[in-house]
Design a protein around this motif. Structure first.
Motif, short mmCIF file in Angstrom:
data_model
loop_
_atom_site.label_atom_id
_atom_site.label_comp_id
_atom_site.label_asym_id
_atom_site.label_seq_id
_atom_site.Cartn_x
_atom_site.Cartn_y
_atom_site.Cartn_z
N TYR A 100 5.73 7.79 6.55
CA TYR A 100 4.52 7.92 5.74
C TYR A 100 3.34 8.31 6.64
O TYR A 100 3.11 7.69 7.68
CB TYR A 100 4.18 6.60 5.04
CG TYR A 100 5.20 6.16 4.01
CD1 TYR A 100 5.09 6.58 2.68
CD2 TYR A 100 6.25 5.32 4.35
CE1 TYR A 100 6.01 6.17 1.73
CE2 TYR A 100 7.18 4.90 3.40
CZ TYR A 100 7.05 5.33 2.10
OH TYR A 100 7.96 4.93 1.15
N VAL A 101 2.62 9.32 6.21
CA VAL A 101 1.38 9.73 6.89
C VAL A 101 0.34 9.98 5.81
O VAL A 101 0.60 10.68 4.83
CB VAL A 101 1.58 11.01 7.73
CG1 VAL A 101 0.26 11.43 8.36
CG2 VAL A 101 2.64 10.80 8.80
N VAL A 102 -0.84 9.41 5.98
CA VAL A 102 -1.95 9.61 5.04
C VAL A 102 -3.11 10.20 5.82
O VAL A 102 -3.47 9.71 6.89
CB VAL A 102 -2.38 8.28 4.39
CG1 VAL A 102 -3.44 8.55 3.32
CG2 VAL A 102 -1.20 7.55 3.78
N THR A 103 -3.68 11.29 5.29
CA THR A 103 -4.80 11.93 5.96
C THR A 103 -5.94 12.17 4.97
O THR A 103 -5.74 12.18 3.76
CB THR A 103 -4.41 13.30 6.57
OG1 THR A 103 -4.28 14.27 5.52
CG2 THR A 103 -3.10 13.21 7.33
N LYS A 104 -7.13 12.41 5.51
CA LYS A 104 -8.24 12.85 4.68
C LYS A 104 -7.93 14.26 4.18
O LYS A 104 -7.12 14.98 4.77
CB LYS A 104 -9.54 12.84 5.48
CG LYS A 104 -10.05 11.44 5.83
CD LYS A 104 -11.38 11.52 6.58
CE LYS A 104 -11.94 10.13 6.86
NZ LYS A 104 -13.20 10.19 7.63
N VAL A 105 -8.60 14.68 3.11
CA VAL A 105 -8.29 15.97 2.50
C VAL A 105 -8.65 17.14 3.40
O VAL A 105 -8.12 18.24 3.25
CB VAL A 105 -9.00 16.12 1.14
CG1 VAL A 105 -8.43 15.14 0.14
CG2 VAL A 105 -10.52 15.93 1.30
N ASP A 106 -9.55 16.93 4.36
CA ASP A 106 -9.95 18.03 5.23
C ASP A 106 -9.19 18.04 6.56
O ASP A 106 -9.59 18.71 7.51
CB ASP A 106 -11.46 18.03 5.48
CG ASP A 106 -11.97 16.69 5.99
OD1 ASP A 106 -11.18 15.73 6.03
OD2 ASP A 106 -13.17 16.62 6.35
N VAL A 107 -8.10 17.30 6.62
CA VAL A 107 -7.24 17.31 7.81
C VAL A 107 -5.89 17.89 7.42
O VAL A 107 -5.28 17.46 6.43
CB VAL A 107 -7.04 15.89 8.39
CG1 VAL A 107 -6.02 15.92 9.53
CG2 VAL A 107 -8.37 15.32 8.88
N SER A 108 -5.41 18.85 8.16
CA SER A 108 -4.10 19.44 7.88
C SER A 108 -3.14 19.12 9.02
O SER A 108 -3.56 18.70 10.10
CB SER A 108 -4.20 20.97 7.73
OG SER A 108 -4.50 21.57 8.97
N GLY A 109 -1.84 19.33 8.76
CA GLY A 109 -0.82 19.12 9.79
C GLY A 109 -0.15 17.76 9.75
O GLY A 109 0.73 17.48 10.56
N VAL A 154 0.84 -1.20 0.00
CA VAL A 154 0.00 0.00 0.00
C VAL A 154 0.88 1.25 0.00
O VAL A 154 0.63 2.20 -0.75
CB VAL A 154 -0.94 0.01 1.21
CG1 VAL A 154 -1.72 1.32 1.30
CG2 VAL A 154 -1.91 -1.16 1.13
N LEU A 155 1.92 1.24 0.83
CA LEU A 155 2.85 2.37 0.87
C LEU A 155 3.50 2.59 -0.49
O LEU A 155 3.66 3.73 -0.95
CB LEU A 155 3.93 2.13 1.92
CG LEU A 155 3.47 2.08 3.38
CD1 LEU A 155 4.65 1.76 4.29
CD2 LEU A 155 2.82 3.39 3.80
N ALA A 156 3.87 1.49 -1.14
CA ALA A 156 4.52 1.59 -2.46
C ALA A 156 3.60 2.21 -3.50
O ALA A 156 4.06 2.83 -4.46
CB ALA A 156 4.99 0.21 -2.92
N GLY A 157 2.28 2.05 -3.31
CA GLY A 157 1.33 2.55 -4.29
C GLY A 157 0.75 3.91 -3.97
O GLY A 157 -0.09 4.43 -4.71
N LEU A 158 1.19 4.53 -2.86
CA LEU A 158 0.66 5.84 -2.49
C LEU A 158 1.04 6.89 -3.53
O LEU A 158 2.17 6.91 -4.02
CB LEU A 158 1.18 6.27 -1.12
CG LEU A 158 0.65 5.49 0.09
CD1 LEU A 158 1.31 5.97 1.37
CD2 LEU A 158 -0.87 5.64 0.21
N ASN A 159 0.10 7.77 -3.83
CA ASN A 159 0.33 8.81 -4.83
C ASN A 159 -0.06 10.17 -4.26
O ASN A 159 -1.21 10.39 -3.88
CB ASN A 159 -0.51 8.52 -6.09
CG ASN A 159 -0.17 9.43 -7.25
OD1 ASN A 159 0.42 10.49 -7.06
ND2 ASN A 159 -0.56 9.02 -8.44
N ALA A 160 0.93 11.06 -4.18
CA ALA A 160 0.69 12.38 -3.60
C ALA A 160 -0.34 13.19 -4.38
O ALA A 160 -0.93 14.13 -3.85
CB ALA A 160 2.00 13.16 -3.51
N PRO A 202 -6.50 12.83 -5.46
CA PRO A 202 -7.38 13.88 -4.95
C PRO A 202 -8.19 13.46 -3.73
O PRO A 202 -8.76 14.30 -3.04
CB PRO A 202 -8.30 14.18 -6.14
CG PRO A 202 -8.33 12.89 -6.90
CD PRO A 202 -6.96 12.30 -6.76
N GLY A 203 -8.23 12.17 -3.43
CA GLY A 203 -9.05 11.70 -2.33
C GLY A 203 -8.34 11.64 -1.00
O GLY A 203 -8.96 11.25 0.01
#
Length: 513
Positions: A485-494, A251-257, A260-261
């Motif tokens: 690696y950190v993944v967040t929802k689009v409405d979360v910042s920081g 999953v980490l290998a497939g993460l894409n900055a 849009p989601g």
């Protein structure tokens, strides 16, 4: 008309901007953070692991802390700290006068002394006592705390800023035993509202907090998942707002900055993973020649590619890339797999073949199970070793290695502080927390010598010599260095500030957009 149009545009922008700002209700909405970390203990005297310290950095306060990306500790519970008169054997801090525990009692210098003294006194097998090996005694007078060190130690301020420096209430914690239950009395930016082991920790902003952090952030719910697959399932089901440490390698290998989601943050990290050996007399890997034979058979590139999908980098040094003193000592000594060299060493050692030993790993710790199978395959393919692999629940795993019940075990290491000392003294010194049984006077002397430099760049020579020695004795084999690696929802910042590999987990940086 142009003026009127401009006013209307500015008004529209203002409305849009106002709509994008979080409302008070949104600000107070809980952010759910998912992780596979495990909590060993809620008592700072009983835990020395990344999961526990991540929580400690939010509910407890130390005299010093680190700013995001910072390499030097800054005051937190202290007004100021410094070595006395240029000496590296006396360190003094002035405590803030506006700190209080959850019950309202003011924090005193005696609480600070108590906190350090009890860690040394309890000296838990899985606690941070080894990190304070140079601390001889602590004095408390008024608002002043003075630390007396047994040897010069320029790294002591770094250690004060870690979870080992967590200040606890002397009236709530026993002086000679770990505190039982789930209550926490700290002065960090959050209060622990509730905790369920292996379940979740509910954190609420601490209105009493005073220190280096300006904003204490949104309410947080930390959810603990048994393994990366479970965390990935929770992320896909939108049960968590932030996912970190660790999603599955594929999953980490497939993460894409650019997805849009979600928001994806990938950063260099000093987190490493090492293979440790039980070197006690009578253990199958007691003889250094047997351990060198293992070193000749490890293929890090295959491990990084096949098990971790390229999300980690092969590591040939105790000290990772980007840290003072980094070398390639294990590559210089064991440049590629060589079964003939391994067999020669085992013949010289006079051991029966295949050499049989036990290998333990922590269940749910990233790809630890797949890693164990790959290491077993590599070693047994030579016909020289037979490896019995067994997984343990995290706390049980810690107890097994701490009491010498495992012959070999791999453990990830998150830097306690941004200095090469954190990759040497706690891992391969005579008082090391990993309890391998290894002790070497030359290594200990080099560690002490490296600690005498206030200018840390001058310690590089000692660290290079030390790593050459370790590559020869092989009480430990570096395996890989990871990324953050950190993944967040689009409405979360920081999310980009959550962690920078220095042991601080900045949950207060997370906010709603």
């Amino acid at each position: 008309m142009r003026v009127l149009a401009a006013v209307l545009v500015l008004a529209a922008v203002g409305v849009i901007g106002w709509q994008m700002l979080p409302s008070q209700d949104d600000k107070n909405k809980t952010i759910v953070v998912g992780t596979t970390d495990t909590i060993t203990s809620l008592d700072p005297a009983g835990a020395y692991d990344a999961g526990s310290w991540a929580l400690f950095s939010n509910v407890f306060q130390s005299l010093l802390t680190y700013e995001p990306g910072g390499t030097q500790p800054v005051p937190d519970a202290a007004k100021s700290c410094s070595f006395v008169a240029g000496s590296l054997r006396t360190y003094r801090c002035e405590l803030r006068d506006d700190l209080s525990f959850p019950n309202g009692r003011a924090v005193s210098a005696k609480d600070v002394k108590f906190s350090f003294d009890r860690i040394k006194k309890i000296n838990s097998d899985v606690g941070p006592g080894s990190l304070l090996s140079t601390l001889a005694s602590v004095d408390a007078q008024g608002r002043t705390v003075t630390f007396h060190l047994s040897t010069p130690d320029a790294t002591f301020p770094f250690k004060v800023a870690t979870g080992a420096g967590s200040i606890v209430d002397a009236e709530q914690y026993p002086a000679d035993a770990l505190r039982e239950g789930t209550a926490v009395d700290g002065t960090g930016p959050y209060e622990l509202a509730s905790y369920t082991k292996d379940g979740k920790a509910v954190l609420k902003p601490n209105s009493r907090y005073r220190g280096a952090i300006k904003n204490t952030g949104a309410p947080i719910e930390l959810r603990y998942y048994k393994d990366p697959t479970a965390l990935q399932g929770a992320w896909k089901a939108k049960q968590v707002d932030v996912a970190t440490r660790q999603l599955p390698p594929e999953v980490l290998a497939g993460l894409n900055a650019s997805d849009p989601g979600q928001r994806v943050f990938e950063a260099d990290s000093s987190e490493t993973r090492n293979l440790y050996f039980n070197t006690h007399k009578g253990a199958p890997l007691h003889d250094a020649r047997v351990r060198r034979a293992v070193a000749w058979l490890i293929n890090r590139e295959q491990l990084a590619g096949d098990v971790y999908d390229g999300t980690v980098e092969p590591l040939y040094s105790l000290i990772p890339t980007g840290i003072i003193g980094h070398t390639a000592s294990f590559f210089d000594s064991y440049p590629k797999q060589n079964t003939a060299e391994a067999r020669k060493l085992l013949t010289e050692a006079g051991v029966s073949l295949p050499v049989r030993f036990t290998y333990g790993y922590g269940i749910g710790s990233g790809a630890a199970e797949q890693e164990a199978k790959e290491l077993k395959r590599q070693l047994e393919a030579s016909g020289l070793f037979q490896v019995d692999v067994k997984g343990y629940e995290w706390t049980d795993f810690q107890k097994h290695w701490a009491t010498g019940k495992l012959d070999a075990y791999a453990v990830g290491w998150v830097a306690d502080y941004p200095d090469p000392d954190t990759f040497t003294s706690p891992l391969i010194g005579s008082d090391a927390t990993m309890n391998t049984g290894y002790g070497d006077t030359t290594v200990d002397a080099l560690i002490r010598a490296s600690q005498q430099y206030a200018d840390r760049s001058r310690s590089a020579v000692d660290f290079r010599r030390l790593q050459g020695r370790i590559a020869d004795d092989v009480p430990v084999i570096p395996l890989w260095q990871s990324k953050e690696y950190v993944v967040t929802k689009v409405d979360v910042s920081g999310g980009q500030y959550l962690s920078d590999g220095n042991g601080v987990f900045r949950l207060w940086q997370l906010t709603w957009i």
